[in-house]
Structure formats: structure tokens, C-alpha cells
Enzyme design. Sequence first.
Site, PDB file in Angstrom:
ATOM      1  N   LEU A   6       2.300  -3.170  -8.606  1.00 60.64           N
ATOM      2  CA  LEU A   6       2.069  -3.143  -7.166  1.00 60.64           C
ATOM      3  C   LEU A   6       0.694  -2.540  -6.912  1.00 60.64           C
ATOM      4  O   LEU A   6       0.412  -1.414  -7.330  1.00 60.64           O
ATOM      5  CB  LEU A   6       3.138  -2.315  -6.446  1.00 60.64           C
ATOM      6  CG  LEU A   6       4.550  -2.871  -6.521  1.00 60.64           C
ATOM      7  CD1 LEU A   6       5.351  -2.064  -7.517  1.00 60.64           C
ATOM      8  CD2 LEU A   6       5.219  -2.842  -5.165  1.00 60.64           C
ATOM      9  N   GLY A  83     -11.774  -5.597  -6.164  1.00 58.52           N
ATOM     10  CA  GLY A  83     -11.037  -6.841  -6.035  1.00 58.52           C
ATOM     11  C   GLY A  83      -9.658  -6.772  -6.648  1.00 58.52           C
ATOM     12  O   GLY A  83      -9.321  -5.859  -7.406  1.00 58.52           O
ATOM     13  N   GLY A 136      -5.081 -18.551   2.070  1.00 62.51           N
ATOM     14  CA  GLY A 136      -5.223 -19.339   0.862  1.00 62.51           C
ATOM     15  C   GLY A 136      -4.064 -20.326   0.812  1.00 62.51           C
ATOM     16  O   GLY A 136      -2.905 -19.940   0.966  1.00 62.51           O
ATOM     17  N   ASN A 161      -0.495 -18.759   0.089  1.00 62.33           N
ATOM     18  CA  ASN A 161      -0.396 -17.754  -0.967  1.00 62.33           C
ATOM     19  C   ASN A 161      -0.014 -16.412  -0.351  1.00 62.33           C
ATOM     20  O   ASN A 161      -0.692 -15.917   0.553  1.00 62.33           O
ATOM     21  CB  ASN A 161      -1.748 -17.651  -1.674  1.00 62.33           C
ATOM     22  CG  ASN A 161      -1.728 -16.703  -2.850  1.00 62.33           C
ATOM     23  OD1 ASN A 161      -0.681 -16.159  -3.212  1.00 62.33           O
ATOM     24  ND2 ASN A 161      -2.890 -16.503  -3.456  1.00 62.33           N
ATOM     25  N   HIS A 309       0.513  13.863  28.568  1.00 64.55           N
ATOM     26  CA  HIS A 309       1.250  13.703  29.816  1.00 64.55           C
ATOM     27  C   HIS A 309       0.595  12.636  30.685  1.00 64.55           C
ATOM     28  O   HIS A 309      -0.595  12.362  30.575  1.00 64.55           O
ATOM     29  CB  HIS A 309       1.358  15.023  30.597  1.00 64.55           C
ATOM     30  CG  HIS A 309       0.107  15.825  30.686  1.00 64.55           C
ATOM     31  ND1 HIS A 309      -0.430  16.487  29.619  1.00 64.55           N
ATOM     32  CD2 HIS A 309      -0.712  16.087  31.728  1.00 64.55           C
ATOM     33  CE1 HIS A 309      -1.514  17.129  29.994  1.00 64.55           C
ATOM     34  NE2 HIS A 309      -1.719  16.887  31.266  1.00 64.55           N
TER      35      HIS A 309
END
Length: 401
Positions: A6, A83, A136, A161, A309
Amino acid sequence: MQTVILAAGEGTRMRPLTAHRPKPMLPVGDRPLVAHTADAAVAAGASRLVFVVGYEAADVRDHFGDEYAGVPVDYATQTEQRGTADAVRAARGRLDDAPFVVLNGDDLYDPASLESLYRSAPAVGAFRVDDPRPYGVFDVDGDVVTGVTEKPDDPPSSLVNIGAYAFPAAAQQWLDVGESSRGERELTDVLARVVDNCDVRAITFEFWTGVGRPWELLGANEWALSSLERRVDGDVHADADLRGPVVVEAGASVDAGVVVEGPALIRRDASVGPNAYVRGATVVGEGATVGHAVEVKNSVLMAGATVGHLSYVGDSVVGRDVNFGAGTTVANLRHDDETVRVQVNEESTDTGRRKFGVVVGDGAKTGIETALNAGVKLGAGARTEPGETVTRDKPTVTSTE
């Protein structure tokens, strides 16, 4: 054994919340965004999780530890955000010589579809959308992927994708791709090598939500809070009115005259009221304050945010330790009834939401009687003057301390 990677620390170069991607540790419901992704990965059969960390690495490690939901957890550090392929390459040393799965840490998936993805390796997750042009898009022959085209004017299919990949073991040797035109090492270039060498199936997911932009965080919270069950552990005044699925965590307080219409989540140490109105898939974060005669609708107030407030906040994402001066009003609807647009990287971007308010970076402050136009962004640390009407974004203010 199914190892799931992940990307939890931003696979691409960091951009501020107000400009681009929410961070995976931002709250969705009562947990960080990436925790929902991890839950789905484990429910689908993951036997090990590897988190690629960089930004907010300590927070990710603190939350997940060495074991999560009964499976072992490991970490890989991406020292520079260059990337998505670079992020996975950082985890290469933690992989066995076996197939592996890669998931975006800031996307939400259904476990049943993930399980199908695992079983079908090599495979990619796909989702069918009405307008695939911003994504994509997969070229397919039947259910076999023949290529992927980024943001095409003439999409080859309606399957996009969704950042879910089940790669063969050989793909570990194909992660050393060059930089794209964006100056990043792209996982789609790795996928292209896999497609050239294998039959890659497109698995159409039943559920997917990308949380790549701040307004998508609202959609993710709407999804997370839709299954909320009422629970009141905090201090609720006898004259407050809680309606429907409302959670008030221990240490939180709800004062007299407050109406909360669920689904709504009031986190620990938060305070609401007196005489406030909270409604519509709202999260009031830890230690946040919703003061006298304030209305908050379908919004996320992060930890320590204060709407003191006489203010209105609708369909908005409000960062940590923000302070809204008295009488601050957020507009969340255009007069022409068109969907609200936001400037992203100097381009006008359609949120797809008829109602959308503002995105406010951490530590920003508004003067009293500030009016914020629909779609405006206030950068971290930004300030407004008393009585100011804000129709254009205000940039992040860099601390000089």
C-alpha cells in the site's frame, strides 16, 4: 501467501492538501483513509501488508504497528517522492519471489472484488464510468488488457485504471522504469511491460472510490458514515437533540440547544454548542469546536478546528487547527446551479458536486464576518481580513519562525 503493498506516503511528489491530493492519514469516518484500504485488503485475503511510507511516516507506523487485523506489517521508506513505480521499487527488498499486489493507499475498494483480483493475477482493477476522459483508460480485448491510455480525448473503453494491480513475481525486475513526461516513474509503465509479457485480465470492481482530491474526501466520508451506528459515550446535555445515527465519543461534549442529525461523528474531546446545528455526514474531529449558533452541514472538521460562533460551514473540508472568526459564512451553491469548480494546478476543475464549499489548509484563520465563495481554497496558514469577501484562492503562508 498474498503480500499487498500500500502506497501510504504519497507515491508522487507532495502537493499541499489545498492544491491536490488528500493525505492517506486524513480521517474518513473514525479512521484514517488508508486504514479502510488496509481493512479491505485483509478481508480479501492478504497475508502480509507492506506500507510504503514517506510523508507522515511516523503516523502510519504508530497506527498500524507490526501487526494489523491479524496479519504482519512491514514498512518501506520512499526517501523522495518520485512516482508510483518508485514507491513500489522501495518495497522490492521486502518481497518474496512470488506474485504481489499493489494498491493505492488513498483509494477505497470492495473486498470481494479485491479477492477476485488476487485470484486472477496477473490482473488489474478496473471500474466502469460514464466519462472516462479524466482517467487512465484500459484498452481491452475481451477481458484482457492490451494497453492503457492516459486522459484520452477519444477513450478506447469505459474501464478506468483504479490503482489496483496483481503483478507476477517477474514484475519485481521491471520496476526500474524511466521518468515520464511528468518527471515521475509511473507504475503504468511497469504495467505496460507486464502486458507485453503476460495476459493481464481486467477485473471490473463492484465498488471503488478514488480520494485524489479534497472534494472526494467528502464522498468518502459519506460512504463511511452511511454504516454508522448510534453510540453516545460523551457528555450530552439533557436539552440536546440527537437524531438518527450519531456517535459522540468519550470526552466529547454536546451542549444545550444543539441538534445533531445523523449520520454524524463527534470525536473525542470535541465540543458542540450551545445552540448549534450539525447535519449531513459530518465529522467533528478530535478537539474541534463548533460554537454557539453555528451550522455545520456535510463537512469534515479536522482535529483542533474551531468554528466559534454565528457561522455557517457547508460541504467543506476544514484542516487542523483552523479558526473561523465569528460570522464566517461559506457559500456552497452557485447561482447558476451548475456544479462547483475549483482551481487545481492553475486549471479550473469540475468537482462534479452541485454543492461544494471550501477547502481550508491547516492553521488558516478568518476574520469576523468573512464570506468564502464556493470552490475557494485557503492555503495552510492563510488569513482573511474582517468583513472580507473571498472569491479567489489564498496561497499557503510559509512560517518564518
